[in-house]
Design a protein around this motif. Sequence first.
Motif, PDB file in Angstrom:
ATOM      1  N   ARG A 195       3.078  -8.671   2.284  1.00 58.49           N
ATOM      2  CA  ARG A 195       1.276  -9.301   2.526  1.00 58.49           C
ATOM      3  C   ARG A 195       0.596  -8.725   3.094  1.00 58.49           C
ATOM      4  NH1 ARG A 195       0.618 -15.393   0.532  1.00 58.49           N
ATOM      5  NH2 ARG A 195      -1.460 -14.804   0.004  1.00 58.49           N
TER       6      ARG A 195
ATOM      7  N   SER B  93      -2.999  -4.572  -0.530  1.00 60.66           N
ATOM      8  CA  SER B  93      -4.049  -4.298  -1.433  1.00 60.66           C
ATOM      9  C   SER B  93      -4.287  -5.423  -2.995  1.00 60.66           C
ATOM     10  CB  SER B  93      -4.994  -2.823  -1.832  1.00 60.66           C
ATOM     11  OG  SER B  93      -6.244  -3.326  -2.314  1.00 60.66           O
ATOM     12  N   ARG B  94      -5.342  -6.140  -2.911  1.00 61.46           N
ATOM     13  CA  ARG B  94      -5.036  -7.207  -4.157  1.00 61.46           C
ATOM     14  C   ARG B  94      -4.614  -6.178  -5.916  1.00 61.46           C
ATOM     15  NH1 ARG B  94      -7.235 -12.675  -2.501  1.00 61.46           N
ATOM     16  NH2 ARG B  94      -6.402 -12.772  -1.131  1.00 61.46           N
TER      17      ARG B  94
END
Length: 145
Positions: free
Chosen positions: A117, A133-134
């Motif tokens: 994360r 990155s999401r």
Amino acid sequence: MFIEKLEQKMGRDRPIFLSDIFDLFKDYSQAYIYKLIKEGEKTGKLVKFERGIYYLPTKSYFGESLLSPNEVAFEKYVSNGDDNYGVLGGLSILNYFGVTTQVPQTITIVTNKEATRGRKVYIGNMPYIVKKSRMEISKTNQAAY
């Protein structure tokens, strides 16, 4: 031949990662590649920046060129030629666009190349915060991100 091929493919004064060297010399064994790297280091034609990161220095009046930690971080986590896989984040991006005059001590990078994360990494004794990155960052959505 080893140094000439590296210079032709990677260029001078740019970070060369060990994985790039292995990809370039697929027909050689790892042991032989490490031997060639050591020979390049002994002659001074190849310089080790830190573990797994090398570069070909240019000689000038002031001595050999040095590699910037920012260059290495951006090559490793943001963009490598035509391939884009990360962006600046946090205060770094706000400072880049002139929204704030604060200069961050630790640069934040959001990238596809991070599995956790978020973590703090040191490149050349300079701290960086690398975050996952999401969504997938590519050349088409890098500016929107």
